[in-house]
Design a protein around this motif. Structure first.
Motif, short mmCIF file in Angstrom:
data_model
loop_
_atom_site.label_atom_id
_atom_site.label_comp_id
_atom_site.label_asym_id
_atom_site.label_seq_id
_atom_site.Cartn_x
_atom_site.Cartn_y
_atom_site.Cartn_z
N PRO A 180 -28.25 -7.51 8.65
CA PRO A 180 -27.36 -8.38 8.25
C PRO A 180 -27.39 -8.73 6.47
O PRO A 180 -28.47 -8.50 5.95
N ASP A 181 -26.42 -9.21 5.90
CA ASP A 181 -26.58 -9.35 4.58
C ASP A 181 -25.40 -10.78 4.37
O ASP A 181 -26.09 -11.89 4.61
N LEU A 182 -24.33 -10.67 3.77
CA LEU A 182 -23.61 -11.91 3.56
C LEU A 182 -23.03 -12.39 5.04
O LEU A 182 -22.65 -13.62 5.08
N ALA A 183 -22.77 -11.46 5.99
CA ALA A 183 -22.64 -11.76 7.34
C ALA A 183 -24.01 -11.92 8.26
O ALA A 183 -24.88 -10.76 8.05
N HIS A 184 -24.39 -12.79 8.74
CA HIS A 184 -25.69 -13.10 9.51
C HIS A 184 -25.53 -12.56 11.08
O HIS A 184 -26.62 -12.18 11.59
N MET A 185 -24.43 -12.19 11.47
CA MET A 185 -24.23 -11.47 12.81
C MET A 185 -22.71 -11.24 12.90
O MET A 185 -21.76 -11.65 12.29
N HIS A 207 -20.26 -17.98 -10.31
CA HIS A 207 -19.71 -18.74 -11.22
C HIS A 207 -19.53 -20.26 -10.55
O HIS A 207 -19.13 -21.28 -10.76
N GLY A 208 -20.30 -20.49 -9.36
CA GLY A 208 -20.91 -21.54 -8.76
C GLY A 208 -20.17 -21.98 -7.48
O GLY A 208 -20.67 -22.55 -6.74
N ARG A 209 -19.08 -21.26 -7.18
CA ARG A 209 -18.34 -21.66 -5.99
C ARG A 209 -19.06 -20.93 -4.44
O ARG A 209 -19.34 -19.88 -4.65
N VAL A 210 -18.91 -21.82 -3.59
CA VAL A 210 -19.43 -21.21 -2.29
C VAL A 210 -18.62 -20.08 -1.65
O VAL A 210 -17.43 -20.20 -1.69
N MET A 211 -19.07 -18.98 -1.40
CA MET A 211 -18.56 -17.89 -0.55
C MET A 211 -17.97 -18.39 0.95
O MET A 211 -18.47 -18.83 1.51
N THR A 212 -16.69 -18.06 1.06
CA THR A 212 -15.93 -18.26 2.34
C THR A 212 -15.30 -17.02 2.99
O THR A 212 -15.11 -15.89 2.07
N SER A 213 -14.78 -17.03 4.15
CA SER A 213 -14.13 -16.01 4.79
C SER A 213 -12.87 -15.50 3.98
O SER A 213 -12.39 -14.47 4.18
N ARG A 214 -12.36 -16.47 3.37
CA ARG A 214 -11.21 -16.20 2.36
C ARG A 214 -11.67 -15.11 1.36
O ARG A 214 -10.65 -14.25 1.09
N ASP A 215 -12.63 -15.26 1.06
CA ASP A 215 -13.05 -14.24 0.01
C ASP A 215 -13.05 -12.93 0.61
O ASP A 215 -12.70 -11.94 0.01
N VAL A 216 -13.59 -12.55 1.73
CA VAL A 216 -13.58 -11.41 2.48
C VAL A 216 -12.40 -10.94 2.69
O VAL A 216 -11.97 -9.89 2.49
N GLN A 217 -11.31 -11.86 3.17
CA GLN A 217 -9.86 -11.41 3.48
C GLN A 217 -9.39 -10.91 2.34
O GLN A 217 -8.70 -9.63 2.08
N ALA A 218 -9.56 -11.54 1.01
CA ALA A 218 -8.93 -11.27 -0.26
C ALA A 218 -9.47 -9.99 -0.83
O ALA A 218 -8.70 -9.22 -1.44
N ILE A 237 -7.11 -0.97 10.03
CA ILE A 237 -7.35 -2.37 9.92
C ILE A 237 -5.76 -2.95 9.70
O ILE A 237 -5.11 -2.79 8.94
N GLU A 238 -5.23 -3.40 11.03
CA GLU A 238 -3.91 -3.88 10.98
C GLU A 238 -3.92 -5.30 10.35
O GLU A 238 -2.77 -5.70 9.50
N ARG A 239 -4.70 -6.22 10.44
CA ARG A 239 -4.53 -7.61 9.92
C ARG A 239 -6.07 -8.19 10.00
O ARG A 239 -6.91 -7.80 10.88
N THR A 240 -6.36 -9.12 9.33
CA THR A 240 -7.48 -10.01 9.25
C THR A 240 -6.93 -11.55 9.65
O THR A 240 -5.64 -11.93 9.41
N GLU A 241 -7.95 -12.37 10.30
CA GLU A 241 -7.70 -13.65 10.46
C GLU A 241 -8.84 -14.47 10.22
O GLU A 241 -10.10 -14.26 10.56
N VAL A 242 -8.51 -15.60 9.42
CA VAL A 242 -9.48 -16.54 8.85
C VAL A 242 -9.62 -17.45 10.12
O VAL A 242 -9.15 -18.27 10.31
N VAL A 243 -11.12 -17.37 10.75
CA VAL A 243 -11.40 -18.43 11.48
C VAL A 243 -12.36 -19.46 11.06
O VAL A 243 -13.58 -19.57 11.27
N GLY A 244 -11.74 -20.46 10.31
CA GLY A 244 -12.79 -21.34 9.53
C GLY A 244 -13.44 -20.70 8.21
O GLY A 244 -13.29 -19.69 8.03
N ASP A 245 -14.34 -21.36 7.50
CA ASP A 245 -14.84 -21.10 6.33
C ASP A 245 -15.81 -19.83 6.64
O ASP A 245 -16.08 -19.05 5.43
N TYR A 246 -16.11 -19.67 7.64
CA TYR A 246 -17.69 -18.91 7.76
C TYR A 246 -17.26 -18.14 9.14
O TYR A 246 -18.25 -17.40 9.37
#
Length: 588
Positions: A180-185, A207-218, A237-246
């Motif tokens: 695990p690193d940025l993902a814990h499971m 720069h101070g902002r909390v990382m979320t799943s949106r950053d992974v998708q981007a 990879i056909e597509r990604t889906e953000v399921v909440g921030d984490y």
């Protein structure tokens, strides 16, 4: 360098003045004005300053017909060295390094200045200051290459990205597993076409902002948008889906047994969606970038790092093109230097036999005799791995018949005869034409000269085309042969597939479109295979290289690091570099 020194050097090196060290020479204000490119009035002001600072003795002429006389009190070398030390003392590293660049034709002075520079390099504990910072200073003998994760290929820059940024998971080479690193499971469905990753909470970008799943998708979308040379690896990879921030879900078009490898590699370094990486590199790693330009990269410990904060507070990496190898100083792979004593007393030694090798590329984009198999077979003998290791030695530790040292060890080695190469040259139709060999000076000089000498002994005319740092793609297009080195990632299967399909590396650039298509077809289903099947595919790809002499293997390299005994936490990161996030200094 300061103005007085600049003026003095102009005078001392002006051929029309013919000034001499410790000898009075007649001069006129007019001739000095021409040499200094200033008015006669300013000349008198400059002379007064130079005399006050002990550069010259000035005897003005008295009366009509009497010439003035000037005596140089310092040699050019003395003036340069004093200016260099003054700049170093004032902390003006950039100006001091630029001054070293002006001494290319004076090896003795250059050596002295480099020794002085290295005394300022290494580890420094500033406990007496209010900041109390521990600082590491390093020098690189080339310019900084691209630090964009979507395009990075060089080993040192990939290593730096690992200090500044993070990935969802990491590959543990010792166990062959993922951690695990940025993902814990993470988990996947039965056919491995849907993968879900659960992110750590509270991880902050620099720069101070909390990382979320949106950053992974981007981050993934950016690989497609900028047409990254890595994108072939992510085509399932056909597509990604953000399921909440984490939480983020990946949907694949077909099963992919290499998927975890792809999410642990540098191309999937997670970047913030709200920052343009081409303008500012922001990550979540243990170090953040304070300053970056063509001369220096300064990184500092990120206090809000989600892992263990580095012991070092700051790392300064200075870039000095044309910096040749000096064996008295510690070198990390790629000629990084730290100050050492001239012997091994009081130092720790770290050996890192690199996965990868030194090899020779054939430029199939250029017409010439090297398109004949017999000529390439002759070159394989000239570039004989056994002779290369035996005659040049040093950190060339074993002959190579593969990028993988354990595969090369299986080969029944014996040294080839240059007479066989002479016969193959004749069979190829070679008629004495010039063969251009491109190489980088800091790494490949000995190999290049050795090859030229061996070639000449059988009537092969090799012309050397040296490059100071990186090989230039446009200029190497005129070369027939290119000396190169490949150091693979800890995840060697990723390193090899990236070597074969990455459009930005020299191997791909030197192949003709027909040869490129052979490798793409061969690797078409690579990502769907298990580990053993992937190894077979990579072995078959190397067989193609060997059988057709599309590249010529040379030798495996040992990356040796010597460090002062006050240093602790010695761990190698990828490519054999020291993991600076774990280094610390034991104050004496």
């Amino acid at each position: 360098m300061d103005t007085a020194t600049t003026h003095y050097l102009r005078l001392a090196t002006a051929k029309e003045l013919s000034l001499k060290f410790h000898e009075a020479v007649p001069v006129t204000i007019e001739s000095l004005s021409a040499a200094l490119c200033c008015t006669p009035r300013n000349v008198k002001f400059i002379l007064r300053k130079l005399e006050e600072q002990g550069f010259i003795h000035w005897q003005p002429g008295r009366g009509r017909g009497h010439h003035s006389e000037m005596t140089l009190l310092r040699s050019v070398n003395e003036a340069l060295e004093e200016s260099f030390l003054e700049l170093m003392g004032r902390g003006k590293m950039k100006e001091a390094i630029e001054l070293i660049g002006s001494t290319e034709k004076n090896d003795a002075l250059r050596e002295r200045l480099l020794n002085s520079l290295n005394k300022q390099m290494g580890f420094h504990s500033h406990a007496e200051s209010s900041s109390g910072q521990d600082v590491l200073r390093m020098v690189r003998s080339r310019r900084l290459a691209e630090l964009d994760p979507a395009f990075v290929y060089t080993a040192f820059e990939t290593y730096l990205l690992g200090q500044v940024c993070s990935t969802l998971i990491t590959y543990d080479a010792k166990t062959g597993t993922f951690l695990p690193d940025l993902a814990h499971m993470w988990e996947c469905n039965e056919d491995q076409r849907v993968w879900i990753f659960y992110l750590r909470k509270g991880v902050r970008f620099h720069h101070g902002r909390v990382m979320t799943s949106r950053d992974v998708q981007a981050t993934l979308e950016r690989l497609r948008t900028v047409d990254s040379p890595f994108i072939w690896l992510y085509r399932d990879i056909e597509r990604t889906e953000v399921v909440g921030d984490y939480c983020i879900r990946f949907y694949l078009s077909r099963p992919n047994r290499f998927f975890l490898n792809l999410l642990s590699c540098v191309s999937m370094t997670i970047l913030p969606y709200d920052v343009d990486v081409t303008q500012q590199l922001i990550g979540t790693g243990p170090f953040r970038i304070n300053e970056i330009n063509e001369t220096v990269l300064i990184i500092s410990a990120f206090d809000a790092y989600y892992g263990i904060r580095p012991h070092l507070d700051r790392v300064d990496i200075w870039f000095v093109p044309n910096l040749g190898p000096y064996e008295r100083h510690y070198e990390l792979p790629g000629t990084d230097r730290l100050k050492l004593a001239t012997d091994d007393t009081g130092s720790n030694s770290v050996d890192y036999p690199a996965t990868g090798c030194r090899y020779m590329l054939i430029n199939f984009r250029k017409a010439g005799i090297h398109h004949q198999l017999e000529f390439r077979q002759a070159m394989r003998i000239v570039f004989d791995p056994v002779a290369l290791v035996r005659e040049l030695g040093s950190n060339r530790i074993t002959p190579a018949n593969s990028f993988l040292p354990w595969k090369s060890a299986e080969h029944p080695w014996r040294e080839s005869s240059l007479e066989d190469a002479r016969e193959l040259l004749y069979s190829s139709g070679y008629q004495g034409e010039k063969i251009i060999l491109a190489y980088t000076v800091a790494k490949d000089q000995k190999e290049a000269e050795w090859l030229k000498q061996r070639g000449a002994s059988i009537g092969l005319c090799i012309e050397l085309q040296p490059f100071v740092e990186f090989l230039n793609v446009r200029e190497t297009s005129e070369a027939d042969l290119i000396i190169a080195e490949e150091v693979l990632e800890d995840d060697w299967q990723f390193g090899m597939i990236n070597f074969f399909i990455n459009k930005r590396n020299y191997f791909h650039i030197c192949l003709s479109p027909d040869l490129q298509s052979i490798f793409y077809r061969k690797m078409e289903n690579f990502l769907q295979q298990n580990e053993e099947q992937r190894s077979v595919m990579l072995n078959e790809a190397e067989d193609l290289l060997r059988d057709n002499c599309w590249i010529l293997y040379g030798c495996h390299m040992n990356k040796k690091a010597l460090l002062n005994q006050s240093l602790f936490g010695l761990h190698t990161a990828e490519f054999g570099f020291m993991d600076i996030s774990k280094l610390w200094i034991k104050n004496q």
